[in-house]
Scaffold this motif. Structure first.
Motif, PDB file in Angstrom:
ATOM      1  N   LEU A 128     -44.481   8.042  11.333  1.00 54.81           N
ATOM      2  CA  LEU A 128     -44.270   9.018  10.259  1.00 54.81           C
ATOM      3  C   LEU A 128     -43.181  10.010  10.637  1.00 54.81           C
ATOM      4  CD1 LEU A 128     -45.029  10.318   7.575  1.00 54.81           C
ATOM      5  CD2 LEU A 128     -46.846  11.556   8.764  1.00 54.81           C
ATOM      6  N   ILE A 132     -39.612  10.485   8.667  1.00 57.27           N
ATOM      7  CA  ILE A 132     -39.124  11.769   8.154  1.00 57.27           C
ATOM      8  C   ILE A 132     -37.741  12.079   8.718  1.00 57.27           C
ATOM      9  CG2 ILE A 132     -39.539  14.262   8.171  1.00 57.27           C
ATOM     10  CD1 ILE A 132     -42.544  13.619   8.142  1.00 57.27           C
ATOM     11  N   ILE A 135     -35.134   9.866   7.008  1.00 55.78           N
ATOM     12  CA  ILE A 135     -34.845  10.363   5.657  1.00 55.78           C
ATOM     13  C   ILE A 135     -33.968  11.609   5.725  1.00 55.78           C
ATOM     14  CG2 ILE A 135     -35.884  11.388   3.597  1.00 55.78           C
ATOM     15  CD1 ILE A 135     -38.282   9.526   4.048  1.00 55.78           C
ATOM     16  N   HIS A 136     -34.307  12.513   6.644  1.00 52.55           N
ATOM     17  CA  HIS A 136     -33.536  13.757   6.799  1.00 52.55           C
ATOM     18  C   HIS A 136     -32.077  13.473   7.163  1.00 52.55           C
ATOM     19  CE1 HIS A 136     -32.698  17.955   7.711  1.00 52.55           C
ATOM     20  NE2 HIS A 136     -32.233  17.584   8.899  1.00 52.55           N
TER      21      HIS A 136
END
Length: 396
Positions: A128, A132, A135-136
């Protein structure tokens, strides 16, 4: 989600050796046979390593000649460009994990699956965090997939190191490789191979059917609600799966009364927990999905009812499979799951064309009930009575 469904079908690529190893380990545990366990572990590891090497060579040799855009039915330039590399990341992670996965089977065979679950939890949290971060940083789809599937591989490696440090006598060694043990594991594994193949088709074909019949964009409309309802069979499965090696050890010790008592208790436990839980989830599913991903996904009432029934039937498959796997009733499962997979695929395609997105889940519920649940309840009842009669005759 479509790539995940395709790769999930490759879980049978170990030819059932992992499950055959777990049965062998649970039997050795029941007999307190440490030497036998060592032979089975070493034999299974080197066979799986050879399989992984062969699959690696085949995949990367054929990779340039495969039309990934046609397989996933995508049309945009971005999706076409990323589909192939995304599959490559999935495949590479899967093949690396193939020989490393014996650690899970060893732990479950010794009824220490909770240790593996702790590693899995850690891998999920790390995955996870990696997702994240990807994606960032605006990473492409292969990077997103790498963040998700790469961390479980690292967790497997760390779990292997931990297990073999604690049990050095189980560490795979070529000198402990046994042709007899490998043949035995492969023999049981072949049955599990066919069974896993049928299960993969029965469980993992839904997203592929939707992608081909309704288009790949419709997969998300089904996959997100499905993920929510999968929580119920996933949680119940954590408890039921642990009964598999326990049944195997009890069979090795001849404890028929424990086998019968535990099986009936598992069914009662599911009935009083899963059914009410599934009904409650039906009511609150739409608000939860809106809170989770926004209002772009709103499941219909027909889909929600189907997912509710599916979560209940999938949950009851758990104690049935655990009992039959542990007591080595494999042929019956092979026949029933093969019938289920064949009919499920046909019914799902037909219903999806007729009623849309929810057709795949109703296809699964119908075929699973007719070919798995009803016949299995009858067959297990007969088998337990047979064991009891054999025990009475032996004591007399």
């Amino acid at each position: 989600m479509t790539i995940n469904s395709l790769i999930a079908m490759l879980t049978f690529a170990d030819f059932g050796i992992g499950n055959g190893l777990m049965n062998a380990i649970s039997h050795c545990a029941g007999k307190d046979d440490r030497e036998g366990a060592r032979r089975y572990v070493s034999s299974a590891f080197f066979v799986l390593l050879a399989i992984a090497c062969v699959f690696t060579a085949i995949f990367f040799a054929s990779y340039p000649f495969i039309s990934w855009t046609r397989i996933f039915n995508v049309h945009s330039a971005l999706a076409a460009r990323e589909s192939g590399p995304s599959v490559a990341v999935f495949i590479a992670s899967f093949l690396i994990s193939l020989p490393l996965g014996i650690v899970q089977r060893i732990q479950f065979g010794y009824q220490e699956g909770f240790i593996n679950n702790f590693w899995t939890i850690g891998a999920s949290i790390a995955g996870l965090a990696g997702l994240i971060l990807a994606i960032h940083l605006h990473g492409s789809l292969p990077w997103l997939i790498g963040a998700i599937v790469g961390t479980p591989v690292l967790a497997l490696a760390a779990n292997n190191i931990s297990l073999f440090k604690e049990r050095p006598w189980l560490r795979p060694r070529w000198m402990s490789f046994s042709r007899e043990a490998s043949r035995e594991v492969l023999g049981a594994g072949l049955m599990f191979f066919v069974l896993q193949l049928a299960m993969a088709i029965g469980y993992q074909s839904d997203n592929l059917v939707i992608a081909q019949v309704l288009g790949v964009d419709s997969v998300t409309q089904y996959a997100i609600p499905l993920k929510l309802f999968q929580l119920i069979p996933t949680v119940s499965g954590l408890f039921m799966f642990s009964l598999w090696p326990a049944y195997g050890e009890a069979m090795a010790r001849g404890d028929v009364s424990w086998i019968k008592r535990t099986y009936l208790r598992s069914l009662r436990l599911l009935a009083i927990s899963v059914i009410p839980g599934a009904l409650i989830l039906t009511v609150i599913a739409t608000p939860l999905i809106h809170l989770w991903v926004g209002r772009s996904i709103t499941p219909t009432a027909l889909l929600l009812v189907g997912l509710t029934l599916g979560s209940i039937t999938n949950s009851f498959v758990g104690p049935i499979s655990a009992f039959m796997n542990g007591t080595r009733l494999l042929m019956f499962q092979v026949v029933s799951w093969s019938l289920m997979a064949a009919t499920n695929l046909g019914i799902s395609i037909f219903l999806t064309k007729k009623i849309g997105l929810s057709g795949v889940v109703y296809g699964s519920v119908i075929s699973q009930t007719v070919f798995i649940l009803i016949p299995s309840f009858w067959y297990i009842s007969r088998f337990i009575k047979k064991l009891e009669a054999q025990t009475r005759n032996a004591s007399a």
